[in-house]
Design a protein around this motif. Structure first.
Motif, mmCIF file in Angstrom:
data_model
loop_
_atom_site.group_PDB
_atom_site.id
_atom_site.type_symbol
_atom_site.label_atom_id
_atom_site.label_comp_id
_atom_site.label_asym_id
_atom_site.label_seq_id
_atom_site.Cartn_x
_atom_site.Cartn_y
_atom_site.Cartn_z
ATOM 1 N N PRO A 24 0.832 -1.299 -0.037
ATOM 2 C CA PRO A 24 0.033 -0.040 0.023
ATOM 3 C C PRO A 24 0.843 1.289 -0.020
ATOM 4 C CG PRO A 24 -0.241 -1.292 2.078
ATOM 5 C CD PRO A 24 0.648 -2.118 1.076
ATOM 6 N N LEU A 25 0.530 2.233 -0.909
ATOM 7 C CA LEU A 25 1.316 3.459 -1.175
ATOM 8 C C LEU A 25 1.368 4.275 0.378
ATOM 9 C CD1 LEU A 25 2.699 5.508 -2.847
ATOM 10 C CD2 LEU A 25 0.429 6.618 -3.311
ATOM 11 N N GLU A 26 0.482 4.078 1.230
ATOM 12 C CA GLU A 26 0.774 4.671 2.605
ATOM 13 C C GLU A 26 2.167 4.401 3.297
ATOM 14 O OE1 GLU A 26 -2.137 3.570 1.606
ATOM 15 O OE2 GLU A 26 -3.087 2.269 3.094
ATOM 16 N N VAL A 27 2.464 3.116 3.138
ATOM 17 C CA VAL A 27 3.186 2.712 4.012
ATOM 18 C C VAL A 27 4.772 2.953 3.384
ATOM 19 C CG1 VAL A 27 1.911 0.651 4.998
ATOM 20 C CG2 VAL A 27 3.665 0.062 3.047
ATOM 21 N N ASP A 30 9.086 8.040 0.337
ATOM 22 C CA ASP A 30 8.930 8.682 -0.816
ATOM 23 C C ASP A 30 9.746 8.150 -1.952
ATOM 24 O OD1 ASP A 30 8.053 11.308 -2.171
ATOM 25 O OD2 ASP A 30 10.120 11.813 -2.054
ATOM 26 N N ALA A 31 10.978 7.899 -1.854
ATOM 27 C CA ALA A 31 11.773 7.338 -2.933
ATOM 28 C C ALA A 31 11.425 6.249 -3.500
ATOM 29 C CB ALA A 31 13.389 6.956 -2.312
ATOM 30 N N ARG A 32 10.575 5.170 -2.742
ATOM 31 C CA ARG A 32 10.021 3.967 -3.494
ATOM 32 C C ARG A 32 8.521 4.419 -3.984
ATOM 33 N NH1 ARG A 32 10.325 -0.914 0.925
ATOM 34 N NH2 ARG A 32 12.085 -0.470 1.738
ATOM 35 N N VAL A 39 10.114 -0.862 -5.133
ATOM 36 C CA VAL A 39 8.869 -0.513 -4.309
ATOM 37 C C VAL A 39 8.567 -1.672 -3.348
ATOM 38 C CG1 VAL A 39 7.487 -1.995 -5.937
ATOM 39 C CG2 VAL A 39 6.259 -0.163 -4.471
ATOM 40 N N TRP A 40 9.292 -2.833 -3.507
ATOM 41 C CA TRP A 40 9.154 -3.897 -2.448
ATOM 42 C C TRP A 40 10.293 -3.949 -1.564
ATOM 43 C CZ3 TRP A 40 7.463 -5.729 -7.506
ATOM 44 C CH2 TRP A 40 5.973 -5.946 -7.467
#
Ligand SMILES: [Zn+2]
Ligand SMILES: [Zn+2]
Length: 113
Positions: A24-27, A30-32, A39-40
């Motif tokens: 989920p985007l909220e966790v 910023d760089a990811r 992203v992982w």
């Protein structure tokens, strides 16, 4: 001519992108969230190594463009491949002729190189 450094980037077919689940985007840092890091796993990415995960839309209408390193992308594709048959009517019927399953398999193989 072809070396490990210049191996072709893997393009994930657009129809498979929704099958690959992202954190989920909220966790995410910023760089990811902006694709500078995987992203992982948070590995630093360059345009030569990054695998594009397409444009993602949030429920609030925001857009982001996650990217990933090859090993993490491969793991995620394998997860999608393993989960797919349980979610697919075609696979329940006859997985041999499921195009989606075939594409996921091919993509996992491509990412292994
Ligand atoms: Zn990674
Ligand atoms: Zn299927």
């Amino acid at each position: 001519m072809t070396t490990a450094e210049t191996r072709a980037l893997v393009d994930i077919p657009a129809e498979l992108l929704p099958l690959i689940s992202l954190p989920p985007l909220e966790v995410l840092s910023d760089a990811r969230a902006r694709g500078a890091e995987c992203v992982w796993g948070g590995e630093p990415l360059s345009t030569a190594t990054a695998i594009d995960l397409g444009e993602r839309e949030e429920t609030d209408g925001g857009h982001w463009f996650p990217r990933a390193c090859r090993p993490c992308a491969r793991r995620a594709v394998l997860v999608a491949r393993n989960e797919h048959p349980g979610l697919c009517e075609q696979c329940a019927d006859d997985s041999i002729i499921c195009k989606t399953l075939r594409s996921l398999r091919a993509l996992a193989l491509e990412l292994r190189r």
